[in-house]
Design a protein around this motif. Structure first.
Motif, PDB file in Angstrom:
ATOM      1  N   VAL A 106       0.810  -1.224   0.000  1.00  0.00           N
ATOM      2  CA  VAL A 106       0.000   0.000   0.000  1.00  0.00           C
ATOM      3  C   VAL A 106       0.839   1.269   0.000  1.00  0.00           C
ATOM      4  N   THR A 107       2.147   1.122   0.087  1.00  0.00           N
ATOM      5  CA  THR A 107       3.018   2.308   0.077  1.00  0.00           C
ATOM      6  C   THR A 107       3.847   2.390  -1.196  1.00  0.00           C
ATOM      7  N   ILE A 108       4.748   1.433  -1.389  1.00  0.00           N
ATOM      8  CA  ILE A 108       5.679   1.493  -2.519  1.00  0.00           C
ATOM      9  C   ILE A 108       5.303   0.533  -3.638  1.00  0.00           C
ATOM     10  N   GLY A 109       4.210  -0.219  -3.487  1.00  0.00           N
ATOM     11  CA  GLY A 109       3.733  -1.100  -4.542  1.00  0.00           C
ATOM     12  C   GLY A 109       3.021  -0.319  -5.632  1.00  0.00           C
ATOM     13  N   ASP A 110       2.602  -1.019  -6.683  1.00  0.00           N
ATOM     14  CA  ASP A 110       1.847  -0.378  -7.764  1.00  0.00           C
ATOM     15  C   ASP A 110       0.570   0.225  -7.207  1.00  0.00           C
ATOM     16  N   GLY A 111       0.360   1.505  -7.516  1.00  0.00           N
ATOM     17  CA  GLY A 111      -0.817   2.187  -6.994  1.00  0.00           C
ATOM     18  C   GLY A 111      -0.718   2.508  -5.529  1.00  0.00           C
ATOM     19  N   GLY A 112       0.493   2.417  -4.957  1.00  0.00           N
ATOM     20  CA  GLY A 112       0.693   2.680  -3.537  1.00  0.00           C
ATOM     21  C   GLY A 112       0.695   4.163  -3.206  1.00  0.00           C
ATOM     22  N   ALA A 113       0.521   4.454  -1.937  1.00  0.00           N
ATOM     23  CA  ALA A 113       0.370   5.838  -1.482  1.00  0.00           C
ATOM     24  C   ALA A 113       1.582   6.703  -1.780  1.00  0.00           C
ATOM     25  N   PHE A 114       2.775   6.098  -1.815  1.00  0.00           N
ATOM     26  CA  PHE A 114       3.967   6.913  -2.019  1.00  0.00           C
ATOM     27  C   PHE A 114       4.053   7.451  -3.445  1.00  0.00           C
ATOM     28  N   GLU A 115       3.245   6.938  -4.355  1.00  0.00           N
ATOM     29  CA  GLU A 115       3.233   7.480  -5.716  1.00  0.00           C
ATOM     30  C   GLU A 115       2.739   8.918  -5.744  1.00  0.00           C
ATOM     31  N   THR A 116       1.863   9.262  -4.825  1.00  0.00           N
ATOM     32  CA  THR A 116       1.265  10.603  -4.839  1.00  0.00           C
ATOM     33  C   THR A 116       1.524  11.373  -3.537  1.00  0.00           C
ATOM     34  N   LEU A 117       2.288  10.801  -2.618  1.00  0.00           N
ATOM     35  CA  LEU A 117       2.532  11.458  -1.333  1.00  0.00           C
ATOM     36  C   LEU A 117       3.204  12.803  -1.574  1.00  0.00           C
ATOM     37  N   ALA A 118       2.592  13.861  -1.090  1.00  0.00           N
ATOM     38  CA  ALA A 118       3.081  15.212  -1.353  1.00  0.00           C
ATOM     39  C   ALA A 118       4.334  15.519  -0.547  1.00  0.00           C
ATOM     40  N   ALA A 119       5.126  16.446  -1.055  1.00  0.00           N
ATOM     41  CA  ALA A 119       6.276  16.931  -0.301  1.00  0.00           C
ATOM     42  C   ALA A 119       5.793  17.513   1.026  1.00  0.00           C
ATOM     43  N   ASP A 120       6.468  17.153   2.099  1.00  0.00           N
ATOM     44  CA  ASP A 120       6.181  17.588   3.466  1.00  0.00           C
ATOM     45  C   ASP A 120       4.947  16.921   4.068  1.00  0.00           C
ATOM     46  N   ALA A 121       4.305  16.018   3.333  1.00  0.00           N
ATOM     47  CA  ALA A 121       3.205  15.233   3.905  1.00  0.00           C
ATOM     48  C   ALA A 121       3.787  14.199   4.872  1.00  0.00           C
ATOM     49  N   ILE A 122       2.935  13.679   5.746  1.00  0.00           N
ATOM     50  CA  ILE A 122       3.363  12.731   6.771  1.00  0.00           C
ATOM     51  C   ILE A 122       2.608  11.424   6.582  1.00  0.00           C
ATOM     52  N   PHE A 123       3.347  10.329   6.523  1.00  0.00           N
ATOM     53  CA  PHE A 123       2.736   9.007   6.476  1.00  0.00           C
ATOM     54  C   PHE A 123       2.896   8.376   7.853  1.00  0.00           C
ATOM     55  N   VAL A 124       1.782   8.063   8.500  1.00  0.00           N
ATOM     56  CA  VAL A 124       1.774   7.487   9.838  1.00  0.00           C
ATOM     57  C   VAL A 124       1.301   6.048   9.744  1.00  0.00           C
ATOM     58  N   ASP A 125       2.181   5.115  10.094  1.00  0.00           N
ATOM     59  CA  ASP A 125       1.851   3.697   9.961  1.00  0.00           C
ATOM     60  C   ASP A 125       1.540   3.081  11.315  1.00  0.00           C
ATOM     61  N   HIS A 126       0.300   2.616  11.483  1.00  0.00           N
ATOM     62  CA  HIS A 126      -0.126   1.984  12.733  1.00  0.00           C
ATOM     63  C   HIS A 126      -0.039   0.454  12.698  1.00  0.00           C
ATOM     64  N   THR A 127       0.456  -0.105  11.602  1.00  0.00           N
ATOM     65  CA  THR A 127       0.640  -1.548  11.521  1.00  0.00           C
ATOM     66  C   THR A 127       1.687  -2.008  12.535  1.00  0.00           C
ATOM     67  N   THR A 128       1.479  -3.156  13.156  1.00  0.00           N
ATOM     68  CA  THR A 128       2.554  -3.777  13.916  1.00  0.00           C
ATOM     69  C   THR A 128       3.404  -4.548  12.919  1.00  0.00           C
ATOM     70  N   ALA A 129       4.589  -4.024  12.650  1.00  0.00           N
ATOM     71  CA  ALA A 129       5.461  -4.563  11.611  1.00  0.00           C
ATOM     72  C   ALA A 129       6.888  -4.579  12.142  1.00  0.00           C
ATOM     73  N   SER A 130       7.850  -4.852  11.267  1.00  0.00           N
ATOM     74  CA  SER A 130       9.250  -4.903  11.688  1.00  0.00           C
ATOM     75  C   SER A 130       9.849  -3.505  11.721  1.00  0.00           C
ATOM     76  N   ALA A 131      10.900  -3.361  12.526  1.00  0.00           N
ATOM     77  CA  ALA A 131      11.638  -2.100  12.532  1.00  0.00           C
ATOM     78  C   ALA A 131      12.344  -1.901  11.199  1.00  0.00           C
ATOM     79  N   ALA A 132      12.722  -3.004  10.542  1.00  0.00           N
ATOM     80  CA  ALA A 132      13.422  -2.910   9.264  1.00  0.00           C
ATOM     81  C   ALA A 132      12.537  -2.267   8.201  1.00  0.00           C
TER      82      ALA A 132
END
Length: 287
Positions: A75-101
């Motif tokens: 949903v971020t860097i995949g095809d059609g992911g949010a980072f395709e249109t994420l504006a400069a200075d916008a903030i992406f806040v991820d609430h998923t429990t995922a890896s630190a990596a």
């Protein structure tokens, strides 16, 4: 009020996005299952988008709460992911429990767009999300965090920046390690009380006011005695989280012998058909 998007309307994301709308934020939602997004809009207003990229376009803050590292990358860097249109200075806040990596990976990816990334896993479960009283552990830079924190407050009673990217996920790992140990100890104690012929509820009442008291005892003790587990944080999810903890421990040299053992106990519960039971179902192994 902020222009925001929320990606992922599961048992956590659906009510969290609802609290944002209730606070007056302009909310666009995306969910892999379109019907869920349509139901959310019917209940809370706002609008839905057919892709994460379209949801994120023009937003000041984009929130996500999905399943695991791979879902998050999708949903971020995949095809059609949010980072395709994420504006400069916008903030992406991820609430998923995922890896630190993956948090560090996406922090770097956001920087290439002159945007910001905050890893912000939560504790408090479905009830905490529905009641707007989650605890949020964050990793990232101070300035974007300061902008995001008042918006996160729509569904949080505690929110803190723990350090650079990945620090929120590392703090959540500490949370899950501690919970696993507490639940196993409570399971053994209550099983012992029952074998000894004691009144379990009376035991909980008296020791809960002493040094053994905990959130798990207060909120799960009676249901454990009653053998009720059809609610709460699922064993399947806990095993995913403990797997992340164990992998990180292997990388940073932290010894987690108890966590590894309890992870196997949860595997036993899965084999009993309890993958969707609450984590307090560890006591089932002892009966």
């Amino acid at each position: 009020m902020a222009r925001v998007a929320f990606i992922g309307l599961g048992v956590m994301g659906y009510p969290m996005a609802g609290h944002l709308a209730a606070r007056g934020h302009d909310v666009t939602v995306y969910n892999r299952t379109l019907k869920k997004a349509e139901a959310w809009v019917a209940e809370h207003g706002g609008r839905s988008a057919p892709t994460p990229a379209m949801a994120a376009e023009g937003q000041q803050i984009v929130f996500a709460c999905v399943g695991n590292d791979d879902d998050l990358r999708s949903v971020t860097i995949g095809d059609g992911g949010a980072f395709e249109t994420l504006a400069a200075d916008a903030i992406f806040v991820d609430h998923t429990t995922a890896s630190a990596a993956v948090a560090r990976e996406l922090d770097a990816a956001a920087r290439t767009r002159s945007a910001h990334f905050i890893d912000a896993p939560v504790s408090g479960g479905q009830a905490g999300a529905e009641n707007g009283v989650l605890t949020v552990m964050c990793g990232g830079e101070a300035e974007p965090y300061a902008r995001a924190e008042p918006v996160i407050a729509a569904y949080a009673r505690a929110c803190r920046l723990m350090g650079p990217a990945g620090s929120g996920q590392l703090t959540k790992m500490v949370n899950q390690i501690c919970i696993a140990g507490l639940v196993q100890g409570l399971s053994e104690g209550l099983a012992f009380a029952q074998k000894a012929g004691l009144d379990g509820e009376a035991v909980l009442e008296v020791i809960g006011k002493g040094a053994a008291g905990s959130w798990q005892m207060d909120n799960r003790g009676k249901t454990m005695l009653a053998d009720k587990f059809d609610f709460g944080f699922a064993v399947d999810w806990m095993r995913k989280d403990l797997g992340i903890c164990l992998e990180e421990g292997n990388q940073n040299g932290a010894a987690l012998p108890g966590t590894a053992l309890i992870d196997q106990f949860y595997k036993d519960v899965q084999r009993m058909g309890g993958g969707r039971w609450d984590t307090s179902s560890l006591i089932r192994r002892l009966r």
